[in-house]
Design an enzyme around this catalytic site. Structure first.
Site, PDB file in Angstrom:
ATOM      1  N   ASP A  32      65.251 -15.287  28.739  1.00  0.00           N
ATOM      2  CA  ASP A  32      64.911 -15.438  27.317  1.00  0.00           C
ATOM      3  C   ASP A  32      63.457 -15.003  27.117  1.00  0.00           C
ATOM      4  OD1 ASP A  32      63.763 -17.474  28.686  1.00  0.00           O
ATOM      5  OD2 ASP A  32      64.316 -19.057  27.292  1.00  0.00           O
ATOM      6  N   GLY A  71      62.414  -1.351  35.035  1.00  0.00           N
ATOM      7  CA  GLY A  71      63.481  -0.356  35.174  1.00  0.00           C
ATOM      8  C   GLY A  71      64.396  -0.354  33.970  1.00  0.00           C
ATOM      9  N   HIS A 131      78.566   5.967  34.017  1.00  0.00           N
ATOM     10  CA  HIS A 131      78.171   4.584  34.311  1.00  0.00           C
ATOM     11  C   HIS A 131      79.289   3.622  33.934  1.00  0.00           C
ATOM     12  CE1 HIS A 131      74.100   6.292  34.507  1.00  0.00           C
ATOM     13  NE2 HIS A 131      73.803   5.236  35.249  1.00  0.00           N
ATOM     14  N   HIS A 132      79.139   2.405  34.428  1.00  0.00           N
ATOM     15  CA  HIS A 132      80.040   1.275  34.111  1.00  0.00           C
ATOM     16  C   HIS A 132      80.096   1.019  32.598  1.00  0.00           C
ATOM     17  CE1 HIS A 132      76.394  -1.188  33.489  1.00  0.00           C
ATOM     18  NE2 HIS A 132      75.891  -0.369  34.399  1.00  0.00           N
ATOM     19  N   LYS A 135      77.241  -0.770  30.220  1.00  0.00           N
ATOM     20  CA  LYS A 135      75.928  -0.168  29.941  1.00  0.00           C
ATOM     21  C   LYS A 135      75.680  -0.073  28.442  1.00  0.00           C
ATOM     22  CE  LYS A 135      72.861   3.580  31.347  1.00  0.00           C
ATOM     23  NZ  LYS A 135      71.743   2.631  31.480  1.00  0.00           N
ATOM     24  N   GLY A 141      68.855   6.523  31.105  1.00  0.00           N
ATOM     25  CA  GLY A 141      67.436   6.885  31.250  1.00  0.00           C
ATOM     26  C   GLY A 141      67.263   7.992  32.271  1.00  0.00           C
TER      27      GLY A 141
END
Ligand code: NAI
Ligand SMILES: O=C(O)C1=N[C@H](C(=O)O)C[C@H](O)C1
Length: 231
Positions: A32, A71, A131-132, A135, A141
């Protein structure tokens, strides 16, 4: 090293496992508002959260004088502002669209190939990423980084998801269950095709690269990239 994890999802959990194996201690697992926490007992923060939270997470680390690795993708329109704040606060920061060693080698190959292909106008370049299905951002990116590297080393003026205009690089984003991250750059002519591809087999390469970056930055100030860390 004491690590604060900003984001405790797929990447946060993988980093926790690998960092613990390397003898580090996870002192926060934050999901959070990071401003609610006193991060001073962490040597470094590693942010793999969500696009909407990344800028706030990163700049809160600058405020609290904790080096930060990020990241998280999908927030890059505010990267330059983050860099300015880092410099003002004398902070320490590394962002990478992809922390894996393999992808950072792939980036170098991509730059070199773009430079080699520049005179050969019969070839058209395109990028595909897979991608999965969880995402949040598209294109990835990493695909954006690949496109920017090609733009720097070719006559291309920009990139576009799916329907590129003349002079732009088309980028396709596919979503398939459980794929950690696949990127392909293709040069196609009527006669043949040249493809380079990176396939991540798990999230371990991303996580390990982020931990190595955190170990590298912990006593530094400034804004760095994975090139500084790896090469
Ligand atoms: N640069 C790289 O090498 C890589 C980047 N990524 C990127 O990292 C990000 C995270 O990826 P995953 O772990 O797969 O996602 P995930 O959805 O599994 O985890 C995100 C986590 O962030 C938490 N979160 C939500 N709001 C937050 C806030 N305000 N502050 C802190 N945490 C908050 C969520 O509760 C969740 O635990 C994505 O943007 C993804 O694209 C993923 C893999 C490698
Ligand atoms: O969301 C992911 O999972 C990944 N995101 C990064 C990106 O957007 O490039 C890196 C990696 O491919 C996995």
């Amino acid at each position: 090293m004491k690590i604060a994890l900003l984001g405790y999802g797929r990447m946060g959990k993988t980093i926790e496992r690998l960092a613990t194996e390397r003898g580090h201690e996870i002192v926060f697992k934050i999901k959070d508002d990071v401003a609610n926490y006193d991060l001073s007992k962490a040597d470094v923060a590693i942010d793999f959260s969500v696009p909407d939270a990344a800028f706030h997470n990163i700049t809160t680390c600058f405020e609290q004088q904790v080096p930060v690795i990020s990241g998280t993708t999908g927030w890059l329109e505010k990267y330059d502002e983050a860099v300015e704040i880092c410099k003002e606060k004398n902070g320490a920061f590394i962002y990478a669209s992809n922390f894996s060693l393999g992808v950072n080698l792939f980036f170098e190959l991509n730059r070199k190939l773009a430079e080699m292909m520049r005179p050969f106008k019969d070839y058209s370049v395109s990028i595909e990423e897979i991608h999965h299905t969880q995402k949040l951002d598209a294109p990835s990116g990493t695909a954006i980084s690949l496109a920017e590297q090609i733009i720097e080393n070719s006559d291309k003026k920009g990139w576009k998801l799916d329907h590129a205009a003349e002079g732009e690089i088309p980028v396709r984003a596919k979503r398939i269950e459980n794929v950690p991250g696949t990127h392909m750059v293709s040069y196609d002519s009527k006669i043949d095709s040249i493809n380079i591809e990176h396939i991540a087999h798990s999230r371990e390469g991303f996580a390990l690269g982020a931990i190595v970056a955190a170990e590298w930055i912990r006593d530094k100030t400034g804004v760095f990239t994975m090139k500084d860390v790896l090469f």
